[in-house]
Write a protein that holds these residues in place. Structure first.
Motif, PDB file in Angstrom:
ATOM      1  N   VAL A  41     -12.959 -71.735 -57.457  1.00 33.95           N
ATOM      2  CA  VAL A  41     -11.668 -71.886 -56.269  1.00 33.95           C
ATOM      3  C   VAL A  41     -11.999 -73.347 -55.521  1.00 33.95           C
ATOM      4  O   VAL A  41     -12.904 -73.616 -55.313  1.00 33.95           O
ATOM      5  N   ARG A  42     -11.007 -73.895 -55.089  1.00 33.78           N
ATOM      6  CA  ARG A  42     -10.618 -74.981 -54.129  1.00 33.78           C
ATOM      7  C   ARG A  42     -10.212 -74.633 -52.787  1.00 33.78           C
ATOM      8  O   ARG A  42      -9.615 -73.536 -52.638  1.00 33.78           O
ATOM      9  N   ALA A  43     -10.911 -75.342 -51.898  1.00 27.25           N
ATOM     10  CA  ALA A  43     -10.711 -74.895 -50.377  1.00 27.25           C
ATOM     11  C   ALA A  43     -10.389 -76.276 -49.666  1.00 27.25           C
ATOM     12  O   ALA A  43     -10.318 -77.284 -50.222  1.00 27.25           O
ATOM     13  N   MET A  44     -10.054 -76.115 -48.261  1.00 27.54           N
ATOM     14  CA  MET A  44      -9.839 -77.526 -47.526  1.00 27.54           C
ATOM     15  C   MET A  44     -11.115 -77.363 -46.512  1.00 27.54           C
ATOM     16  O   MET A  44     -11.133 -76.324 -45.839  1.00 27.54           O
ATOM     17  N   PHE A  45     -11.681 -78.451 -46.273  1.00 22.67           N
ATOM     18  CA  PHE A  45     -12.838 -78.486 -45.165  1.00 22.67           C
ATOM     19  C   PHE A  45     -12.145 -79.530 -44.046  1.00 22.67           C
ATOM     20  O   PHE A  45     -12.080 -80.827 -44.404  1.00 22.67           O
ATOM     21  N   PHE A  46     -12.146 -79.264 -42.952  1.00 28.17           N
ATOM     22  CA  PHE A  46     -11.840 -80.082 -41.926  1.00 28.17           C
ATOM     23  C   PHE A  46     -13.071 -80.406 -41.213  1.00 28.17           C
ATOM     24  O   PHE A  46     -13.553 -79.552 -40.304  1.00 28.17           O
ATOM     25  N   VAL A  47     -13.290 -81.686 -41.262  1.00 28.57           N
ATOM     26  CA  VAL A  47     -14.733 -82.075 -40.958  1.00 28.57           C
ATOM     27  C   VAL A  47     -14.748 -82.779 -39.511  1.00 28.57           C
ATOM     28  O   VAL A  47     -13.695 -83.549 -39.090  1.00 28.57           O
ATOM     29  N   CYS A  48     -15.747 -82.722 -38.808  1.00 29.72           N
ATOM     30  CA  CYS A  48     -15.988 -83.510 -37.588  1.00 29.72           C
ATOM     31  C   CYS A  48     -16.968 -84.618 -37.780  1.00 29.72           C
ATOM     32  O   CYS A  48     -17.797 -84.738 -38.667  1.00 29.72           O
ATOM     33  N   GLY A  49     -16.516 -85.930 -37.276  1.00 31.82           N
ATOM     34  CA  GLY A  49     -17.222 -87.063 -37.762  1.00 31.82           C
ATOM     35  C   GLY A  49     -18.524 -87.079 -37.346  1.00 31.82           C
ATOM     36  O   GLY A  49     -19.288 -87.511 -37.917  1.00 31.82           O
ATOM     37  N   GLU A  50     -18.976 -86.374 -36.314  1.00 30.52           N
ATOM     38  CA  GLU A  50     -20.326 -86.428 -35.946  1.00 30.52           C
ATOM     39  C   GLU A  50     -21.120 -85.691 -36.659  1.00 30.52           C
ATOM     40  O   GLU A  50     -22.366 -86.037 -36.698  1.00 30.52           O
ATOM     41  N   MET A  51     -20.599 -84.540 -37.605  1.00 34.49           N
ATOM     42  CA  MET A  51     -21.287 -83.947 -38.514  1.00 34.49           C
ATOM     43  C   MET A  51     -21.412 -84.643 -39.757  1.00 34.49           C
ATOM     44  O   MET A  51     -22.215 -84.638 -40.642  1.00 34.49           O
ATOM     45  N   ALA A  52     -20.171 -85.307 -39.926  1.00 29.61           N
ATOM     46  CA  ALA A  52     -19.798 -85.882 -41.504  1.00 29.61           C
ATOM     47  C   ALA A  52     -20.928 -87.159 -41.573  1.00 29.61           C
ATOM     48  O   ALA A  52     -21.383 -87.346 -42.647  1.00 29.61           O
ATOM     49  N   VAL A  53     -21.051 -87.855 -40.610  1.00 26.84           N
ATOM     50  CA  VAL A  53     -21.758 -89.013 -40.715  1.00 26.84           C
ATOM     51  C   VAL A  53     -23.354 -88.822 -40.933  1.00 26.84           C
ATOM     52  O   VAL A  53     -23.654 -89.745 -41.511  1.00 26.84           O
ATOM     53  N   ASP A  54     -23.831 -87.656 -40.736  1.00 25.69           N
ATOM     54  CA  ASP A  54     -25.207 -87.401 -41.027  1.00 25.69           C
ATOM     55  C   ASP A  54     -25.388 -86.445 -42.320  1.00 25.69           C
ATOM     56  O   ASP A  54     -26.384 -86.082 -42.695  1.00 25.69           O
ATOM     57  N   ASN A  55     -23.972 -86.219 -42.846  1.00 23.74           N
ATOM     58  CA  ASN A  55     -24.233 -85.326 -44.005  1.00 23.74           C
ATOM     59  C   ASN A  55     -23.267 -85.884 -44.924  1.00 23.74           C
ATOM     60  O   ASN A  55     -22.344 -85.076 -45.752  1.00 23.74           O
ATOM     61  N   TRP A  78     -13.742 -86.262 -34.067  1.00 23.61           N
ATOM     62  CA  TRP A  78     -15.013 -86.767 -34.147  1.00 23.61           C
ATOM     63  C   TRP A  78     -16.029 -85.711 -33.351  1.00 23.61           C
ATOM     64  O   TRP A  78     -16.953 -85.368 -34.117  1.00 23.61           O
ATOM     65  N   SER A  79     -15.643 -85.445 -32.240  1.00 22.76           N
ATOM     66  CA  SER A  79     -16.672 -84.638 -31.336  1.00 22.76           C
ATOM     67  C   SER A  79     -16.110 -83.148 -30.827  1.00 22.76           C
ATOM     68  O   SER A  79     -16.677 -82.565 -30.057  1.00 22.76           O
ATOM     69  N   ARG A 104     -12.101 -92.835 -35.993  1.00 24.72           N
ATOM     70  CA  ARG A 104     -13.598 -92.629 -36.282  1.00 24.72           C
ATOM     71  C   ARG A 104     -13.936 -91.826 -37.538  1.00 24.72           C
ATOM     72  O   ARG A 104     -14.634 -92.251 -38.602  1.00 24.72           O
ATOM     73  N   THR A 105     -13.331 -90.575 -37.541  1.00 27.71           N
ATOM     74  CA  THR A 105     -13.484 -89.728 -38.507  1.00 27.71           C
ATOM     75  C   THR A 105     -13.030 -89.939 -39.736  1.00 27.71           C
ATOM     76  O   THR A 105     -13.618 -89.873 -40.808  1.00 27.71           O
ATOM     77  N   SER A 106     -11.683 -90.674 -39.816  1.00 26.72           N
ATOM     78  CA  SER A 106     -11.084 -91.128 -41.037  1.00 26.72           C
ATOM     79  C   SER A 106     -11.798 -92.284 -41.513  1.00 26.72           C
ATOM     80  O   SER A 106     -12.049 -92.052 -42.808  1.00 26.72           O
ATOM     81  N   ASP A 107     -12.471 -93.020 -40.839  1.00 25.76           N
ATOM     82  CA  ASP A 107     -13.234 -94.024 -41.235  1.00 25.76           C
ATOM     83  C   ASP A 107     -14.501 -93.579 -42.059  1.00 25.76           C
ATOM     84  O   ASP A 107     -14.565 -94.015 -43.188  1.00 25.76           O
ATOM     85  N   LEU A 139     -15.910 -91.387 -49.177  1.00 25.73           N
ATOM     86  CA  LEU A 139     -15.222 -90.765 -50.571  1.00 25.73           C
ATOM     87  C   LEU A 139     -14.207 -91.839 -51.162  1.00 25.73           C
ATOM     88  O   LEU A 139     -13.974 -91.796 -52.207  1.00 25.73           O
ATOM     89  N   GLY A 140     -13.855 -93.069 -50.585  1.00 22.33           N
ATOM     90  CA  GLY A 140     -13.265 -94.193 -50.925  1.00 22.33           C
ATOM     91  C   GLY A 140     -11.707 -94.138 -50.663  1.00 22.33           C
ATOM     92  O   GLY A 140     -10.884 -95.009 -50.894  1.00 22.33           O
ATOM     93  N   ASP A 141     -11.306 -92.980 -49.863  1.00 20.79           N
ATOM     94  CA  ASP A 141      -9.983 -92.692 -49.498  1.00 20.79           C
ATOM     95  C   ASP A 141      -9.987 -91.960 -48.336  1.00 20.79           C
ATOM     96  O   ASP A 141     -10.997 -90.939 -47.673  1.00 20.79           O
ATOM     97  N   PRO A 142      -9.078 -92.169 -47.160  1.00 16.29           N
ATOM     98  CA  PRO A 142      -9.210 -91.592 -46.019  1.00 16.29           C
ATOM     99  C   PRO A 142      -8.474 -90.167 -46.055  1.00 16.29           C
ATOM    100  O   PRO A 142      -7.697 -89.765 -47.033  1.00 16.29           O
ATOM    101  N   PRO A 143      -8.673 -89.020 -45.159  1.00 13.92           N
ATOM    102  CA  PRO A 143      -8.062 -87.862 -45.236  1.00 13.92           C
ATOM    103  C   PRO A 143      -6.682 -88.028 -45.012  1.00 13.92           C
ATOM    104  O   PRO A 143      -6.242 -88.876 -44.150  1.00 13.92           O
ATOM    105  N   LEU A 144      -5.844 -86.912 -45.730  1.00 16.68           N
ATOM    106  CA  LEU A 144      -4.437 -87.076 -45.480  1.00 16.68           C
ATOM    107  C   LEU A 144      -3.908 -85.770 -44.685  1.00 16.68           C
ATOM    108  O   LEU A 144      -2.765 -85.417 -44.459  1.00 16.68           O
ATOM    109  N   TRP A 145      -4.896 -84.999 -44.145  1.00 15.47           N
ATOM    110  CA  TRP A 145      -4.793 -83.836 -43.304  1.00 15.47           C
ATOM    111  C   TRP A 145      -5.545 -83.990 -42.276  1.00 15.47           C
ATOM    112  O   TRP A 145      -6.626 -84.255 -42.070  1.00 15.47           O
TER     113      TRP A 145
END
Length: 292
Positions: free
Chosen positions: A134-148, A167-168, A186-189, A195-201
């Motif tokens: 199954v596929r899902a959507m993950f809406f990530v926070c930049g401050e979490m994503a940058v370290d993971n 971001w925060s 910043r989060t899109s960056d 991943l090579g592409d920015p988020p679309l949602w």
């Protein structure tokens, strides 16, 4: 040739050049106006089967895309892998409210997870989704994503959609437009560099949107997505309560909100292990929208 004849010849050449320019302009305008030339959405069915919808349709990954050599059929290529270099989708419209449901998905529903990625809970959620294909959507926070970033890559490799959750995690309406741009940009960056592409949602923290957030989100190429079923898992109501809320609210086009970070999410992890096979046993399809 007489001077008079030469003059007529020059006049004819000018008219021919003008006609050619006008013809080219009309051709360009027609191509730009042709909606079939620039479709804003693509769709694919569950388990990688081609979809039949138009805008945005059921998708369990990047559509009918072959698996990477040496990988399982589940670990699909990122959804934009076949896009030309430097490709960017056309900016979406500036909305006045977020999308609350996705009826275009037909009989499918969407599972979404906010606030991560968190190495304590996200890996277990990814394992459960992988086990049930199954596929899902993950809406990530930049401050979490940058370290993971490794978890971001795992999400994308598994065919999940990675969205922007600021971001925060601030209350967006309290921010100046410049701060909103910073939070989303910043989060899109981070997502694009990883991943090579920015988020679309994107999704506003707390579901709190304002006009500036819609305008800035559209400028960054993102569509706003809210939800129709709130598990309230962040309140830690108990695994059974979360399960009942998801199963009770399931239906075509429904978007379910859960969390994989922001606190103790062990109940969210345990609930997914129960309600996901329950949804599938009841005949529900789980899909993700995506835009080329």
């Amino acid at each position: 040739m007489t001077p008079r004849g030469a003059g007529r010849d020059r006049s004819r050449r000018r008219l021919l050049r003008l006609a050619a320019c006008l013809g080219a302009a009309v051709t360009v305008r027609m191509a730009a106006a042709d909606p079939a030339a620039t479709p804003p959405f693509s769709a694919s069915g569950a388990a990688g089967q081609p979809g039949t919808g138009s805008a945005p349709g059921p998708a369990a990954g990047p559509g009918a895309v072959a698996a990477r050599p040496g990988s399982s059929a589940y670990r699909l290529r990122p959804m934009t892998a076949d896009a030309p270099p430097g490709h960017r989708p056309a900016p979406p419209p500036v909305r006045t409210r977020p999308l609350l449901a996705l009826p275009e998905l037909g009989r499918s529903m969407v599972l979404t997870f906010d606030d991560g990625p968190d190495p304590r809970y996200t890996p277990a959620i990814l394992r459960t989704l992988r086990r049930h294909d199954v596929r899902a959507m993950f809406f990530v926070c930049g401050e979490m994503a940058v370290d993971n970033r490794d978890l971001l890559r795992e999400m994308a490799d598994d065919g999940h959609v990675v969205g922007n959750h600021s971001w925060s995690h601030p209350l967006i309406p309290r921010l100046r437009p410049s701060r909103i741009r910073d939070e989303l940009g910043r989060t899109s960056d981070v997502v694009e560099r990883t991943l090579g592409d920015p988020p679309l949602w994107y999704r506003a923290p707390y579901g709190a949107w304002n006009r500036a957030s819609f305008e800035i989100g559209a400028e960054l190429g993102m569509e706003p997505l809210a939800w129709t079923v709130d598990t309230l898992d962040w309140k830690e109501p108990g695994t059974g309560t979360i399960v009942r809320r998801v199963l009770g609210g399931a239906g075509p086009g429904v978007v379910v909100l859960s969390h994989d970070a922001g606190g103790d999410r062990s109940q969210s992890v345990a609930a997914l292990e129960t309600y996901l096979p329950g949804l599938l046993d009841e005949g529900h399809r789980i899909a993700v929208p995506f835009r080329r």
